[in-house]
Design a protein around this motif. Structure first.
Motif, PDB file in Angstrom:
ATOM      1  N   PRO A  91      15.479 -49.458  32.093  1.00  0.00           N
ATOM      2  CA  PRO A  91      15.837 -50.518  33.053  1.00  0.00           C
ATOM      3  C   PRO A  91      16.607 -51.668  32.430  1.00  0.00           C
ATOM      4  O   PRO A  91      17.519 -52.214  33.060  1.00  0.00           O
ATOM      5  CB  PRO A  91      14.470 -50.985  33.595  1.00  0.00           C
ATOM      6  CG  PRO A  91      13.464 -50.527  32.584  1.00  0.00           C
ATOM      7  CD  PRO A  91      14.021 -49.263  32.011  1.00  0.00           C
ATOM      8  N   GLN A  94      20.205 -50.821  32.224  1.00  0.00           N
ATOM      9  CA  GLN A  94      20.787 -50.843  33.564  1.00  0.00           C
ATOM     10  C   GLN A  94      21.027 -52.279  34.023  1.00  0.00           C
ATOM     11  O   GLN A  94      22.054 -52.576  34.653  1.00  0.00           O
ATOM     12  CB  GLN A  94      19.862 -50.131  34.546  1.00  0.00           C
ATOM     13  CG  GLN A  94      19.709 -48.636  34.287  1.00  0.00           C
ATOM     14  CD  GLN A  94      18.847 -47.969  35.339  1.00  0.00           C
ATOM     15  OE1 GLN A  94      19.260 -47.789  36.484  1.00  0.00           O
ATOM     16  NE2 GLN A  94      17.626 -47.599  34.963  1.00  0.00           N
ATOM     17  N   TYR A  95      20.088 -53.178  33.707  1.00  0.00           N
ATOM     18  CA  TYR A  95      20.270 -54.586  34.067  1.00  0.00           C
ATOM     19  C   TYR A  95      21.461 -55.187  33.327  1.00  0.00           C
ATOM     20  O   TYR A  95      22.216 -55.982  33.894  1.00  0.00           O
ATOM     21  CB  TYR A  95      19.006 -55.387  33.744  1.00  0.00           C
ATOM     22  CG  TYR A  95      17.774 -54.992  34.537  1.00  0.00           C
ATOM     23  CD1 TYR A  95      17.867 -54.181  35.669  1.00  0.00           C
ATOM     24  CD2 TYR A  95      16.510 -55.421  34.151  1.00  0.00           C
ATOM     25  CE1 TYR A  95      16.736 -53.809  36.381  1.00  0.00           C
ATOM     26  CE2 TYR A  95      15.370 -55.069  34.863  1.00  0.00           C
ATOM     27  CZ  TYR A  95      15.483 -54.254  35.976  1.00  0.00           C
ATOM     28  OH  TYR A  95      14.360 -53.904  36.676  1.00  0.00           O
ATOM     29  N   ASN A 120      18.816 -46.874  39.052  1.00  0.00           N
ATOM     30  CA  ASN A 120      18.829 -48.008  39.964  1.00  0.00           C
ATOM     31  C   ASN A 120      19.964 -47.840  40.983  1.00  0.00           C
ATOM     32  O   ASN A 120      21.117 -47.677  40.609  1.00  0.00           O
ATOM     33  CB  ASN A 120      19.029 -49.296  39.158  1.00  0.00           C
ATOM     34  CG  ASN A 120      18.831 -50.544  39.987  1.00  0.00           C
ATOM     35  OD1 ASN A 120      19.333 -50.657  41.095  1.00  0.00           O
ATOM     36  ND2 ASN A 120      18.096 -51.501  39.438  1.00  0.00           N
ATOM     37  N   HIS A 270      15.165 -56.894  42.794  1.00  0.00           N
ATOM     38  CA  HIS A 270      14.486 -56.028  43.756  1.00  0.00           C
ATOM     39  C   HIS A 270      12.966 -56.093  43.637  1.00  0.00           C
ATOM     40  O   HIS A 270      12.260 -55.550  44.492  1.00  0.00           O
ATOM     41  CB  HIS A 270      14.959 -54.574  43.591  1.00  0.00           C
ATOM     42  CG  HIS A 270      14.468 -53.915  42.339  1.00  0.00           C
ATOM     43  ND1 HIS A 270      15.068 -54.134  41.109  1.00  0.00           N
ATOM     44  CD2 HIS A 270      13.445 -53.049  42.106  1.00  0.00           C
ATOM     45  CE1 HIS A 270      14.446 -53.426  40.194  1.00  0.00           C
ATOM     46  NE2 HIS A 270      13.455 -52.767  40.763  1.00  0.00           N
ATOM     47  N   THR A 378      12.822 -46.287  42.813  1.00  0.00           N
ATOM     48  CA  THR A 378      12.865 -47.676  42.359  1.00  0.00           C
ATOM     49  C   THR A 378      12.249 -48.612  43.391  1.00  0.00           C
ATOM     50  O   THR A 378      11.452 -49.486  43.064  1.00  0.00           O
ATOM     51  CB  THR A 378      14.324 -48.095  42.074  1.00  0.00           C
ATOM     52  OG1 THR A 378      14.859 -47.250  41.046  1.00  0.00           O
ATOM     53  CG2 THR A 378      14.401 -49.542  41.619  1.00  0.00           C
TER      54      THR A 378
END
Length: 490
Positions: A91, A94-95, A120, A270, A378
């Motif tokens: 994650p 991905q961020y 994601n 999210h 997710t």
């Protein structure tokens, strides 16, 4: 004797010629080096009709606001974001990709793509992010001897797959951001590509590769010591370094004279708290509760959630033993509510522990207790955290200076946390008695469960309020002053 030296000379000459030919082929075939005068271009045709309908998520709104007269967007920041692991289980990387893209940078996100693991949806939807899958080594084993025998072949496979993805399947970029660990062969391949393409390398330190290898082989194993030297040698030449904790920054400085910028994990957008109605609506959809005498309105039970990779550095037996002890205490203390424990994630030790759960159920040691596993999307994972009463972290830290991102996710939904606290960096994340509780044994976790669930809920609510305060600062708030400044994004 003369014939020996002649043979040695001929052999050396042959090797030199072969190496020369290979280097020449390498230099001729490697795509041209990065030029600051030729930034990556994003065109109108890169966006489909559906992208224009959801302009913010796809990046089309940014494109419209910043495009030039020739109807193209010149991305001054282009970044290869590299993780030699599954993208869906990474994650933080991905961020990184989302933050770069949302501020106008062009991203090639490179890593394994497991069809059973969701990436994601915001990453997949953004047209400034290009996902480049690399092939997975086809052989795996839990056997230590076979692991050592296969290791050279696995490294060779990963080297060529990663080299090909970075050097031939993607354009040269101004920056390369790599996740460490794994260090082998990521650091070496990255250094080679960055050298010949004039790309600036940034290492994002999540942990130390050699400390994870030591869990499997032992800290004194020659391969562990070699891995430690390799990690420090090839990381030192990077342009910049990021690290997940202040403690890790200090160790990098002391150990390898590396100056790293601390970039703490923060929850993504999210991950949000849920209302009571939203919690009930979600829990009604869970198959584990079908037929169970749970009152979803009164919450005469408690839901705990733990996300684990089912690996040795997250000892699930601690939670299992604690729940068994709690079930035994509940027979004597009727004020203790029932527990439903949901364990999310996939990994090599999952089947082993699920067999132990079944054995304990058959022995009557988990009466009126539900332990279930789940692999969620997710969005559903975020809703599960938002519906829970307590998050549990079993991360024990191979290095003592990394932190589990799952705790940050829990805070994002306002969920208080109980976690293994016997390592150096833990206080950087959880403040004892304010947003969570620490434990150092199964008995300690059992006592935490009794303290939080066996009273009038005042302490649990107080910890929940502390977790809510933690979710006020989000990933981009932490990212922009550090990584955003480094990549010269606005």
């Amino acid at each position: 004797m003369a014939s020996f030296w002649l043979l040695l000379w001929e052999f050396s000459l042959t090797i030199a010629v072969v190496i020369s030919i290979l280097v020449t082929i390498f230099l001729v075939t490697l795509p041209s080096a990065y030029s600051h005068f030729h930034p990556h271009e994003i065109k109108e045709t890169d966006f489909q009709d559906k992208d224009k309908e959801d302009a913010t998520q796809s990046g089309y709104a940014y494109f419209q606001a910043h495009k030039e007269k020739d109807r193209t967007l010149k991305a001054q920041a282009s970044v290869q974001v590299v993780v030699l692991g599954d993208i869906g289980r990474s994650p933080r990387m991905q961020y990184h990709a989302l933050s770069i893209a949302s501020h106008g940078g062009k991203v090639d996100l490179i890593g394994y793509v497991d069809p059973s693991v969701d990436i994601n949806p915001d990453v997949k939807a953004h047209r400034l992010i290009n996902i480049i899958p690399i092939p997975v080594f086809p052989f795996g084993t839990k056997n230590r001897l076979l692991f050592l025998l296969l290791a050279p072949f696995k490294v060779a496979w990963q080297f060529q797959a990663l080299y090909h993805a970075l050097g031939y399947r993607t354009k040269a970029c101004r920056w390369m951001l790599i996740q460490n660990p794994p260090s082998i062969p990521t650091l070496l391949v990255a250094r080679i590509i960055c050298f010949f393409r004039n790309t600036q390398l940034v290492v994002d330190w999540h942990n130390f590769g050699y400390s994870i290898l030591a869990l499997r082989l032992g800290p004194r194993h020659p391969l562990v010591r070699l891995s430690e030297w390799y990690e420090g040698f090839f990381a030192r030449g990077a342009t910049a370094h990021l690290a997940v904790t202040n403690a890790m920054c200090r160790v990098l400085k002391e150990k390898w004279s590396i100056d790293a910028l601390p970039l703490h994990d923060r929850p993504a957008k999210h991950l949000r708290p849920l209302t009571i109605a939203q919690r009930i609506e979600f829990l009604k959809t869970r198959p584990e509760l079908q037929g169970q005498p749970f009152d979803l309105e009164r919450r005469s039970w408690r839901l705990i959630v733990s996300s684990t990779s089912w690996t040795p550095d997250e000892d699930f037996s601690i939670l299992l033993d604690a729940v068994v002890q709690y079930a035994a205490e509940r027979k004597q203390k009727r004020n203790l509510p029932r527990i439903w424990a949901v364990i999310t994630g996939k990994g090599p030790l999952q089947s082993y522990y699920l067999a132990k759960v079944q054995q304990l159920v058959s022995e009557g040691k988990l009466d009126e207790t539900i332990i279930s596993t789940a692999w969620l999307t997710t969005d559903d994972y975020a809703r599960l955290l938002g519906s829970a009463d307590l998050g549990v972290s079993l991360h024990t830290s191979s290095s003592g200076v990394d932190l589990p991102m799952k705790v940050v996710d829990m805070f994002g939904t306002g969920l208080p946390v109980a976690g293994w606290s016997k390592f150096k960096a833990w206080p950087e994340l959880v403040k004892e008695g304010e947003n969570g509780r620490g434990f150092g044994s199964a008995e300690g976790l059992c006592q935490v469960l009794q303290d939080l669930f066996g009273s009038d809920d005042r302490e649990l609510k107080r910890l929940g309020n502390g977790a809510l305060r933690e979710q006020e600062r989000r990933w981009d708030d932490e990212w922009m002053p550090v990584a955003g400044k480094l990549f010269r994004l606005h």
